[in-house]
Each structure stands twice: as structure tokens, then as C-alpha cells.
Enzyme design. Structure first.
Site, PDB file in Angstrom:
ATOM      1  N   HIS A 179      -2.075  -1.373  10.181  1.00  0.00           N
ATOM      2  CA  HIS A 179      -1.595  -2.735  10.374  1.00  0.00           C
ATOM      3  C   HIS A 179      -0.345  -2.709  11.254  1.00  0.00           C
ATOM      4  O   HIS A 179       0.390  -1.712  11.267  1.00  0.00           O
ATOM      5  CB  HIS A 179      -1.216  -3.389   9.038  1.00  0.00           C
ATOM      6  CG  HIS A 179      -2.390  -3.727   8.174  1.00  0.00           C
ATOM      7  ND1 HIS A 179      -2.660  -5.000   7.740  1.00  0.00           N
ATOM      8  CD2 HIS A 179      -3.375  -2.953   7.652  1.00  0.00           C
ATOM      9  CE1 HIS A 179      -3.748  -5.001   6.995  1.00  0.00           C
ATOM     10  NE2 HIS A 179      -4.197  -3.762   6.922  1.00  0.00           N
ATOM     11  N   GLU A 185       0.814  -1.222   0.000  1.00  0.00           N
ATOM     12  CA  GLU A 185       0.000   0.000   0.000  1.00  0.00           C
ATOM     13  C   GLU A 185       0.847   1.272   0.000  1.00  0.00           C
ATOM     14  O   GLU A 185       0.492   2.266   0.633  1.00  0.00           O
ATOM     15  CB  GLU A 185      -0.999  -0.004   1.173  1.00  0.00           C
ATOM     16  CG  GLU A 185      -2.139  -0.981   0.982  1.00  0.00           C
ATOM     17  CD  GLU A 185      -3.374  -0.643   1.793  1.00  0.00           C
ATOM     18  OE1 GLU A 185      -3.482   0.492   2.289  1.00  0.00           O
ATOM     19  OE2 GLU A 185      -4.245  -1.522   1.923  1.00  0.00           O
TER      20      GLU A 185
END
Length: 443
Positions: free
Chosen positions: A272, A49
Site C-alpha cells: 500500500h 497490519e
């Protein structure tokens, strides 16, 4: 077994959540990530990402001294978001874009625009050839009604194929990334069973991090209860997996994860948690492990075959569910398009009345005619695009289902050579003179 060489490799993996203008505190978090990577000096850094190439270039500049070799894998509309930074020279790279990746009209999810893929880099570590993979699979937005499950299963299927077919000449295989799958999910079992990849969290004796290795935790300020669903404490969807060949042995000495907010900072690196695995690579002579390795492989092959048959059959069932759904959606698009075409012909027929009947008045205002015509063309264009998209989805699902059908047949054929391992059958000796079938480790 006498080891001829040994090298320790620290592997780092993080989903950076780097959506410019949408992700919270994106510039500040990238600065924190770069600062941390500079200090920690991991040997291999696998990032997901990193949606903006500008952010990648900023990290590249910041890590130029500690990680001089890097690569950004480009794919899709806005890029795959995958990047690798390493101390070792990168000899070759390749990126494979998954054939299925959600739906373009689900813009609020955004997976389709990201061009989810798997990137590969070939490194030389201590004289060993290492294939390093970084990937990011489609997200699971609803556990109870997961409309993307067939797509994610196909992605896992393509991922295991890509790893098996590209790592034939590698001594070591390392995979890191956000798989968006729980440890016992179908796609995860399919990937690990077919490739033989081992989970660092399960293989290490020394772990320091979140409970049960979770990487999406309730204590992270960027995470909401809705994202965790029924799992109140958190879920584990990020992994570092590894595998060795007959010429090397890989062990996980330790593994750790971050635990939410970073000390001396108001927020964490990402939504995360980051993973760090310290792997020990030991090169050895194939002759030293050949006999012992073959014996162990034969003992476990039958069980692996039976397990793989069940897993691939289950995956094939999920793909068939996706096939039926895609067929239904394509039929709906075709039917709606036919209705739009009929409406257009009806409007043209009404508009032709003044020319067919001399002296007749205009049946309805010209403005209304143009508006209805625009609506008809919009319906035709939208449904045509959807029909093409669903046709492409059907082809990809049918291709994966065909591959799985062939794989099940091949596995069952090999399983017949291991009658001792067949379930619910009493032990019996194979026919005289018949040798058990061999099952290549990479399958």
C-alpha cells in the site's frame, strides 16, 4: 471568526503488510519504515497490519526519541495489527473488535484470524481533546462477487457507531486506516454521512501523490493485476478522515502519498502507499460559531437526512442478503450433520449384528469400521462447529439489521419535520407554530 489558537498536526497512515514469513522483504521494509518515520517526524503515526508484536517493539525502540508515546491494540488470534505512535501523550485507549470478520475456514484470506478492530487513543493537542482512531476493515477479494460485502457493511456500521458514541466530548476526531472500500462504496458513504467525517484528499487544495489519490497502484512491485481487478491504474482504499466540533475548526493544508518504490531502495515500504495529511487545528469560542453554525446546519440537515435514509436502507438490504446466505449455510451444515449422524447409527447397527445373531460373522473388517467411525465423528464435529459459527453470524447480522431498521424509522420521523426538503414535493411552509426538527451534528 477570530481564532484564539492554531496548531499544525502531521498525520501519517500506512498498511505495513507485515505478515512474518509470508510478506516479501518484511524485516527490510520495517527498517525502512522506522528510518523514514524517524526523519520525517510526523506528529501522529497510524499503522495497520503490524501483525507481529516483535515488529511493533522494534519500531517502538527505534522511534523512542521522535515518538515517545505509543500503543499496540491487541485483538483476535494474531492481533488486530493496529498501532499508534505519537509525539503527544496518550491519555486513554480503547479497542473495539468487529462482530463480523469473515470465515475461519477461509484460512488463505486470513482476515478472521486477524481480529479486525478499531483502536482509539485520546490525545491533548494544543489544549484540544483529540480522539484518534485507527482501523482496518475486511478486504475485498473479488469485486464482481464479493461474498464479504455484508460483513464489511456491518463493520462500517459498527465503526460509525463507535466513533459517534465515543467522540461526544472530543474537540477533534481523526480517523486513519485501510478501509478496503472505494470512495463511493456503500460502507464508505455510510461512515462519512453518519459521522460527518471529511476526506483529507477531497478537502485539501494542495496534493502531491498518486493519480486520484490511489493507494493501491499498478506501479507497486508487490501488487498484481489480479488484486486491482478491473481498475488497471489502481484504487483508493486508504484514508485519513477528520472532523471538528463547535469548539474547534480543522482544515487540511496539504496531503501527499508515496509513489511506489522508495528512492535509493529496491522496493517500496509496503504493497500500500503511505498517506500524510497536514491538518491545521484552530480552537475557537463556541459563541463565535454558534449562530452561524446553526443556520448552516439547518440548511443542510434536510438533505443529509434524506441521503442518510437512502444509504441506511441500502445498507440494510445488503445485510439482509448476508442474512439469507448465512441461513442457507447453517441449514446446509445442519443437514450434513444429520447425514453424518444417520451414517454413524447405520454403522453401529451393522456392527451390532454379531452380538444379535449368534454365530454370525463380522459384517466388515474392524479397520474399516474404525475408519468409517472416525469419518462420521469428523463430519459431526465439523458441521457442529460450522452450525455454531453460522448461528453467531446470524445473530450479528440480525442485530445490525435491527439497528438499521430503527435508525431508518428515526431518520424518517425527523425528516417529516422538514417538508421543504422532501423530494418530488412542491415547496410548502410548515404548519403554523411547528418548528423544524433538530438533527444533532454527530448523527
Amino acid at each position: 471568526m477570530a481564532n484564539t489558537d492554531s496548531v499544525s498536526v502531521r498525520v501519517f497512515s500506512l498498511n505495513c503488510w507485515g505478515i512474518r514469513y509470508l510478506s516479501k522483504h518484511c524485516p527490510q521494509r520495517y527498517a525502512m519504515i522506522g528510518e523514514m518515520l524517524t526523519k520525517e517526524e510526523h506528529d501522529i503515526v497510524l499503522l495497520q497490519e503490524v501483525w507481529s508484536e516483535k515488529d511493533y517493539l522494534c519500531l517502538k525502540k527505534k522511534l523512542a526519541c521522535t515518538h515517545p508515546h505509543c500503543h499496540y491494540f491487541k485483538s483476535g488470534v494474531i492481533g488486530s495489527g493496529l498501532a499508534i505512535f505519537t509525539k503527544y501523550r496518550i491519555h486513554d485507549t480503547f479497542v473495539y473488535r468487529y462482530s463480523l470478520n469473515g470465515y475461519p475456514y477461509m484460512a488463505h484470506h486470513g482476515d478472521w484470524f486477524g481480529g479486525k478492530a478499531v483502536g482509539m487513543a485520546v490525545l491533548n493537542i494544543g489544549g484540544l481533546t483529540a480522539n484518534v482512531y485507527v482501523t482496518h476493515l475486511h478486504a475485498e477479494y473479488c469485486r464482481e462477487k464479493d461474498s464479504y460485502l455484508p460483513h464489511r457493511v456491518v463493520q462500517a456500521w459498527e465503526l460509525q457507531q463507535f466513533i459517534r458514541y465515543t467522540s461526544a466530548g472530543a474537540d477533534v476526531v481523526i480517523l486513519g486506516g485501510d478501509l478496503n472500500m472505494h470512495p463511493q462504496d456503500l460502507g464508505n458513504r455510510l461512515l462519512r454521512s453518519y459521522t460527518g467525517l471529511q476526506d483529507s484528499y477531497l478537502e485539501t487544495a494542495k496534493f502531491d501523490g498518486c493519480e486520484d489519490g490511489m493507494t493501491l497502484i499498478a506501479g507497486n512491485p508487490f501488487i498484481t493485476e489480479k488484486e486491482l481487478g478491473p481498475f488497471e491504474k489502481g484504487i483508493r482504499i486508504d484514508y485519513i478522515l477528520f472532523k471538528s466540533s463547535s469548539g474547534a475548526v480543522v482544515r487540511c493544508d496539504s496531503m501527499s502519498t508515496t509513489k511506489g518504490s522508495v528512492p535509493d531502495h529496491p522496493f517500496p515500504y509496503s504493497d500500500h502507499e503511505a498517506l500524510t495529511a497536514e491538518l491545521r487545528l484552530e480552537s475557537c469560542s463556541p459563541a463565535e460559531t454558534g449562530a452561524d453554525g446553526r443556520s448552516k446546519a439547518q440548511d443542510s440537515t434536510a438533505g443529509r437526512l434524506a441521503e442518510l435514509v437512502d444509504i441506511v436502507t441500502e445498507a440494510r438490504t445488503e445485510v439482509k442478503v448476508g442474512l439469507h446466505c448465512a441461513e442457507r449455510m447453517r441449514y446446509t451444515a445442519a443437514r450434513t450433520g444429520a447425514m453424518g449422524l444417520a451414517l454413524l447409527f447405520l454403522e453401529l447397527a451393522i456392527a451390532a449384528v454379531p452380538w444379535l445373531a449368534l454365530g454370525a460373522e463380522q459384517p466388515f473388517p474392524r479397520t474399516s469400521f474404525y475408519l468409517l467411525a472416525a469419518l462420521c465423528f469428523a463430519i459431526l464435529l465439523t458441521t457442529s462447529l460450522l452450525y455454531v459459527f453460522y448461528s453467531m453470524e446470524l445473530k450479528s447480522l440480525q442485530g445490525a439489521e435491527d439497528q438499521m431498521r430503527l435508525a431508518v424509522g428515526s431518520l424518517q420521523e425527523k425528516l417529516r419535520g422538514f417538508p421543504l426538503a422532501q423530494p418530488h414535493n412542491p415547496p410548502r411552509r410548515p404548519p403554523e407554530g411547528q418548528e423544524p426538527g433538530a438533527f444533532p451534528p454527530e448523527e
